[in-house]
Design a protein around this motif. Structure first.
Motif, short mmCIF file in Angstrom:
data_model
loop_
_atom_site.label_atom_id
_atom_site.label_comp_id
_atom_site.label_asym_id
_atom_site.label_seq_id
_atom_site.Cartn_x
_atom_site.Cartn_y
_atom_site.Cartn_z
N LEU A 22 0.82 -1.21 0.00
CA LEU A 22 0.00 0.00 0.00
C LEU A 22 0.85 1.26 0.00
O LEU A 22 0.44 2.30 -0.53
CB LEU A 22 -0.93 0.02 1.22
CG LEU A 22 -2.07 -0.99 1.28
CD1 LEU A 22 -2.93 -0.73 2.50
CD2 LEU A 22 -2.93 -0.97 0.02
N VAL A 23 2.03 1.18 0.61
CA VAL A 23 2.86 2.38 0.73
C VAL A 23 4.09 2.34 -0.16
O VAL A 23 4.79 3.36 -0.29
CB VAL A 23 3.29 2.60 2.20
CG1 VAL A 23 2.08 2.85 3.07
CG2 VAL A 23 4.08 1.41 2.74
N THR A 24 4.38 1.20 -0.79
CA THR A 24 5.57 1.12 -1.63
C THR A 24 5.26 1.05 -3.12
O THR A 24 6.10 1.43 -3.94
CB THR A 24 6.43 -0.10 -1.25
OG1 THR A 24 5.66 -1.30 -1.43
CG2 THR A 24 6.90 -0.01 0.19
N ALA A 25 4.07 0.59 -3.50
CA ALA A 25 3.74 0.45 -4.93
C ALA A 25 3.46 1.81 -5.54
O ALA A 25 2.79 2.66 -4.94
CB ALA A 25 2.53 -0.47 -5.11
N LEU A 52 -11.52 5.12 1.75
CA LEU A 52 -10.64 4.44 2.70
C LEU A 52 -9.30 4.13 2.07
O LEU A 52 -8.24 4.39 2.66
CB LEU A 52 -11.31 3.16 3.19
CG LEU A 52 -10.47 2.28 4.11
CD1 LEU A 52 -10.03 3.04 5.36
CD2 LEU A 52 -11.25 1.02 4.50
N LEU A 53 -9.32 3.59 0.85
CA LEU A 53 -8.06 3.30 0.16
C LEU A 53 -7.26 4.57 -0.09
O LEU A 53 -6.03 4.57 0.02
CB LEU A 53 -8.35 2.57 -1.16
CG LEU A 53 -8.87 1.14 -1.03
CD1 LEU A 53 -9.29 0.61 -2.40
CD2 LEU A 53 -7.83 0.22 -0.40
N ASP A 54 -7.96 5.64 -0.41
CA ASP A 54 -7.27 6.91 -0.67
C ASP A 54 -6.51 7.39 0.56
O ASP A 54 -5.47 8.06 0.44
CB ASP A 54 -8.29 7.96 -1.10
CG ASP A 54 -7.65 9.21 -1.69
OD1 ASP A 54 -6.65 9.07 -2.43
OD2 ASP A 54 -8.11 10.31 -1.38
N SER A 55 -7.00 7.04 1.74
CA SER A 55 -6.34 7.44 2.98
C SER A 55 -5.17 6.52 3.34
O SER A 55 -4.36 6.86 4.20
CB SER A 55 -7.34 7.45 4.13
OG SER A 55 -7.71 6.12 4.51
N GLY A 115 0.72 5.64 -3.41
CA GLY A 115 0.87 5.89 -4.84
C GLY A 115 -0.48 6.04 -5.53
O GLY A 115 -1.52 6.23 -4.90
N GLU A 116 -0.47 5.95 -6.85
CA GLU A 116 -1.71 5.97 -7.63
C GLU A 116 -2.43 4.63 -7.47
O GLU A 116 -1.80 3.60 -7.29
CB GLU A 116 -1.40 6.20 -9.11
CG GLU A 116 -0.75 7.53 -9.42
CD GLU A 116 -0.48 7.69 -10.91
OE1 GLU A 116 -0.96 6.84 -11.69
OE2 GLU A 116 0.23 8.63 -11.28
N PHE A 117 -3.77 4.67 -7.56
CA PHE A 117 -4.51 3.41 -7.51
C PHE A 117 -5.82 3.53 -8.27
O PHE A 117 -6.35 4.62 -8.48
CB PHE A 117 -4.78 2.98 -6.07
CG PHE A 117 -5.89 3.74 -5.37
CD1 PHE A 117 -7.21 3.29 -5.42
CD2 PHE A 117 -5.61 4.90 -4.65
CE1 PHE A 117 -8.22 3.98 -4.77
CE2 PHE A 117 -6.61 5.61 -4.01
CZ PHE A 117 -7.92 5.14 -4.07
N PRO A 126 -15.13 9.51 -8.19
CA PRO A 126 -13.72 9.82 -7.98
C PRO A 126 -12.89 9.26 -9.14
O PRO A 126 -13.23 8.24 -9.73
CB PRO A 126 -13.39 9.10 -6.67
CG PRO A 126 -14.72 8.92 -5.99
CD PRO A 126 -15.72 8.75 -7.08
N SER A 127 -11.80 9.93 -9.45
CA SER A 127 -10.98 9.51 -10.58
C SER A 127 -10.40 8.11 -10.40
O SER A 127 -10.10 7.43 -11.36
CB SER A 127 -9.83 10.51 -10.80
OG SER A 127 -9.00 10.58 -9.64
N GLN A 128 -10.26 7.66 -9.15
CA GLN A 128 -9.69 6.33 -8.90
C GLN A 128 -10.71 5.21 -9.06
O GLN A 128 -10.34 4.03 -9.04
CB GLN A 128 -9.12 6.26 -7.47
CG GLN A 128 -8.07 7.31 -7.15
CD GLN A 128 -8.69 8.42 -6.32
OE1 GLN A 128 -9.84 8.80 -6.54
NE2 GLN A 128 -7.93 8.94 -5.38
N LEU A 129 -12.00 5.55 -9.18
CA LEU A 129 -13.06 4.54 -9.17
C LEU A 129 -13.51 4.20 -10.58
O LEU A 129 -13.84 5.08 -11.37
CB LEU A 129 -14.24 5.05 -8.35
CG LEU A 129 -15.41 4.08 -8.11
CD1 LEU A 129 -14.93 2.80 -7.44
CD2 LEU A 129 -16.48 4.76 -7.26
#
Length: 206
Positions: free
Chosen positions: A122-125, A146-149, A153-155, A175-178
């Motif tokens: 979650l914090v390295t990719a 929740l994932l955004d928090s 990186g980008e997801f 949201p742009s990530q969804l």
């Protein structure tokens, strides 16, 4: 079809359930490098699932709150009663039913290894893809926030639905990530291979 912004290569691709279908299909398509912490569970309660992720698996599948609730092929069905999440593949019926807890330690070791790897990624990719099926728009937005928090990186959070009534209206501002995709149910729990092939054709892992 997915928008161009959601296509391409990802560092990590993870199934978030709520059934085994996403994990099976990602493995079949060779789109994952290792097993995820929720790959082979059934998460019937969205609230329980969100609690597991938000608390970073603290308390998940704790033996004191696990209950043998049935049988599935060659394994016992074990419920995490705190989160209403079920294991169908981890506790062999070769062990007598009244002693199923004897298999907990190797199960727990595997869980911790997968959870630790997931939280690290979650914090390295640099770019991550999460896949979950058949949740409502409100539940999707909650999970995305929740994932955004948690993700550095980008997801992309890909929600796959098998009922067109669950597809957001075209005008819905997401949201742009969804990302949303519709898919048929298929003939069994594995889902329709060809539709998965088409959906993820332009996605790779590297």
């Amino acid at each position: 079809m997915l928008d161009a912004r959601h296509l391409g290569s990802y560092d990590v691709i993870v199934s978030l359930g709520p059934t085994c279908q996403p994990a099976y299909q990602l493995r079949r398509l060779q789109l994952r490098t290792s097993a995820g912490p929720l790959d082979w569970f059934i998460s019937k309660s969205h609230e329980g699932f969100i609690k597991v992720i938000s608390q970073r698996f603290d308390g998940f599948m704790t033996l004191a709150y696990m209950k043998n609730v049935g049988e599935f092929k060659t394994c016992y069905c074990i419920e995490d009663t705190l989160h209403q999440i079920y294991s169908y593949h981890d506790f062999s019926m070769n062990t007598p039913r009244d002693r199923w807890q004897e298999d907990y330690l190797p199960f727990h070791d595997t869980l911790i290894r997968r959870q630790t790897r997931f939280l690290e990624r979650l914090v390295t990719a640099s770019r991550s893809l999460f896949v979950r099926m058949n949740v409502s728009l409100q539940q999707s937005l909650e999970l995305c926030a929740l994932l955004d928090s948690m993700v550095k990186g980008e997801f992309t959070l890909l929600i796959i639905v098998t009922d067109t009534k669950e597809m957001p209206a075209q005008a819905q501002q997401l949201p742009s990530q969804l990302a949303y995709a519709y898919m048929g149910k298929g003939d069994d729990w594995r889902g329709p291979d060809e539709e998965w092939n088409q959906l993820l054709a332009a996605i790779s892992i590297g």
